[in-house]
Design a protein around this motif. Structure first.
Motif, PDB file in Angstrom:
ATOM      1  N   ARG A 193       0.836  -1.205   0.000  1.00 19.78           N
ATOM      2  CA  ARG A 193       0.000   0.000   0.000  1.00 19.78           C
ATOM      3  C   ARG A 193       0.872   1.257   0.000  1.00 19.78           C
ATOM      4  N   ALA A 194       1.955   1.224   0.799  1.00 18.39           N
ATOM      5  CA  ALA A 194       2.788   2.419   0.933  1.00 18.39           C
ATOM      6  C   ALA A 194       3.767   2.604  -0.226  1.00 18.39           C
ATOM      7  N   PHE A 195       4.348   1.495  -0.727  1.00 20.54           N
ATOM      8  CA  PHE A 195       5.433   1.599  -1.701  1.00 20.54           C
ATOM      9  C   PHE A 195       5.145   0.893  -3.032  1.00 20.54           C
ATOM     10  N   GLY A 196       4.417  -0.211  -2.968  1.00 23.99           N
ATOM     11  CA  GLY A 196       4.189  -0.982  -4.179  1.00 23.99           C
ATOM     12  C   GLY A 196       3.195  -0.355  -5.125  1.00 23.99           C
ATOM     13  N   ARG A 197       2.044   0.039  -4.587  1.00 26.84           N
ATOM     14  CA  ARG A 197       1.010   0.600  -5.466  1.00 26.84           C
ATOM     15  C   ARG A 197       1.453   1.902  -6.119  1.00 26.84           C
ATOM     16  N   PRO A 198       2.104   2.829  -5.402  1.00 25.62           N
ATOM     17  CA  PRO A 198       2.556   4.044  -6.087  1.00 25.62           C
ATOM     18  C   PRO A 198       3.529   3.763  -7.229  1.00 25.62           C
ATOM     19  N   ARG A 199       4.396   2.761  -7.079  1.00 28.99           N
ATOM     20  CA  ARG A 199       5.362   2.420  -8.121  1.00 28.99           C
ATOM     21  C   ARG A 199       4.703   1.675  -9.284  1.00 28.99           C
ATOM     22  N   HIS A 200       3.672   0.869  -8.975  1.00 28.59           N
ATOM     23  CA  HIS A 200       3.089  -0.031  -9.964  1.00 28.59           C
ATOM     24  C   HIS A 200       1.565   0.109  -9.909  1.00 28.59           C
ATOM     25  N   PRO A 201       1.038   1.178 -10.488  1.00 29.21           N
ATOM     26  CA  PRO A 201      -0.366   1.536 -10.284  1.00 29.21           C
ATOM     27  C   PRO A 201      -1.373   0.564 -10.878  1.00 29.21           C
ATOM     28  N   HIS A 202      -0.972  -0.288 -11.805  1.00 34.01           N
ATOM     29  CA  HIS A 202      -1.938  -1.173 -12.458  1.00 34.01           C
ATOM     30  C   HIS A 202      -1.678  -2.651 -12.180  1.00 34.01           C
ATOM     31  N   LEU A 203      -0.745  -2.953 -11.303  1.00 32.95           N
ATOM     32  CA  LEU A 203      -0.380  -4.340 -11.028  1.00 32.95           C
ATOM     33  C   LEU A 203      -1.475  -5.043 -10.225  1.00 32.95           C
TER      34      LEU A 203
END
Length: 305
Positions: A193-203
């Motif tokens: 939520r903190a680091f993954g989604r901002p880097r990979h918005p459609h994963l």
């Protein structure tokens, strides 16, 4: 319509041979498994008999059962020269498993090699599994970014599974499954939520074992994180049900709804639930086993076919 189990384990002949060829953890001495962080474990050969497991999958009504590498072994954390023979053996046989089996690809996380991982995915794997302790903070997402970019480019999902447990002695045999595995999944949920989604918005991503029940801490998160804690549920983040029963699953439905929960059993280490949908009714069973796995694996809505 196809019933899907997104989380099983099945050691094939080449993978067993590769483990037996080693003298340092992880390795097999006969059928005794030695890992760096857990006591020796007596593996049941019947649990990894392909004919028997195929019959079980059919009896369970599965149209697809996805095999994953046993990340607690620590294969992904080995130096590439040591990891490669094990990873090659796993992918070689997993790609040729009979129906209804499919598999998640795996990748080294100590030495990132997106080109090799792309070659594994070319064999027809459903997506990529990574150990939770490789995705527990910002540094982990930076290190694994080439692998996640590869998934995003191919529109394939990520499966996050517990990694190796720390060596704590003495402790009961059930300790790794109940403490470090759960802690890893809890941390991975919030790290995404903190680091993954901002880097990979459609994963699209699926967390094993209900993400260690991390979503149930939503009220505390809201109290501590302000507006961030009140953000709507992410429709492309899924959790699978392995080792949990009706009480935990019902609580997760209250936290997330039914649309992001998928069936996973962790066979042969746990059995499927006796009641489809964990007793929540036919609509939940259909969502967990058919509709939601289809969205996870393909990004498409509607029933699986």
């Amino acid at each position: 319509m196809t019933n899907v189990d997104v989380h099983q384990h099945l050691w094939t002949g080449s993978f067993v041979a590769a483990l037996r060829a080693r003298t340092e953890p992880p390795f097999l001495d006969g059928w005794t498994l030695h890992t760096a962080g857990e006591p020796p474990y007596e593996v049941s050969p019947a649990d990894h008999d392909i004919t028997r497991r195929t019959e079980q999958a059919v009896a369970d009504g599965l149209g697809r059962a996805l095999i994953s590498l046993s990340s607690p072994l620590g294969v992904e954390w080995l130096p590439s020269a040591e990891a490669r023979p094990l990873l090659d053996a796993y992918h070689q046989d997993a790609a040729e498993l009979p129906r209804p089996f499919g598999a998640w690809a795996a990748a080294g996380v100590r030495d990132i090699d997106a080109k090799t991982t792309a070659g594994y995915l070319d064999l027809g794997f459903a997506g990529l599994q990574l150990p939770a302790n490789a995705l527990a903070d910002a540094a982990g997402y930076e290190r694994c970014a080439p692998l996640l970019d590869l998934l995003a480019t191919r529109d394939l999902p990520l499966f996050i599974h517990p990694g190796p447990a720390a060596d704590i002695d003495p402790r009961p045999g059930w300790w790794p499954a109940m403490v470090p595995y759960v802690q890893q999944m809890h941390a991975a949920w919030f790290a995404f939520r903190a680091f993954g989604r901002p880097r990979h918005p459609h994963l699209r991503v699926c967390f094993a074992l209900l993400a260690g029940l991390a979503p149930l801490h939503g009220e505390r998160f809201a109290a501590r994180a302000g507006a961030e804690g009140h953000r709507e549920t992410d429709p492309d983040v899924f959790v699978e049900t392995s080792s949990y029963g009706p009480r935990a699953v019902e609580s997760m439905v209250r936290a997330l709804g039914t649309s992001t929960i998928v069936q996973g059993t962790d066979r042969p280490y746990a059995d499927p639930p006796q009641t489809p949908g964990h007793g929540l009714g036919g609509a939940a069973a259909y969502a967990f086993r058919i509709t939601n796995p289809r969205r996870l694996l393909t990004g498409e809505g509607g029933g699986a076919g």
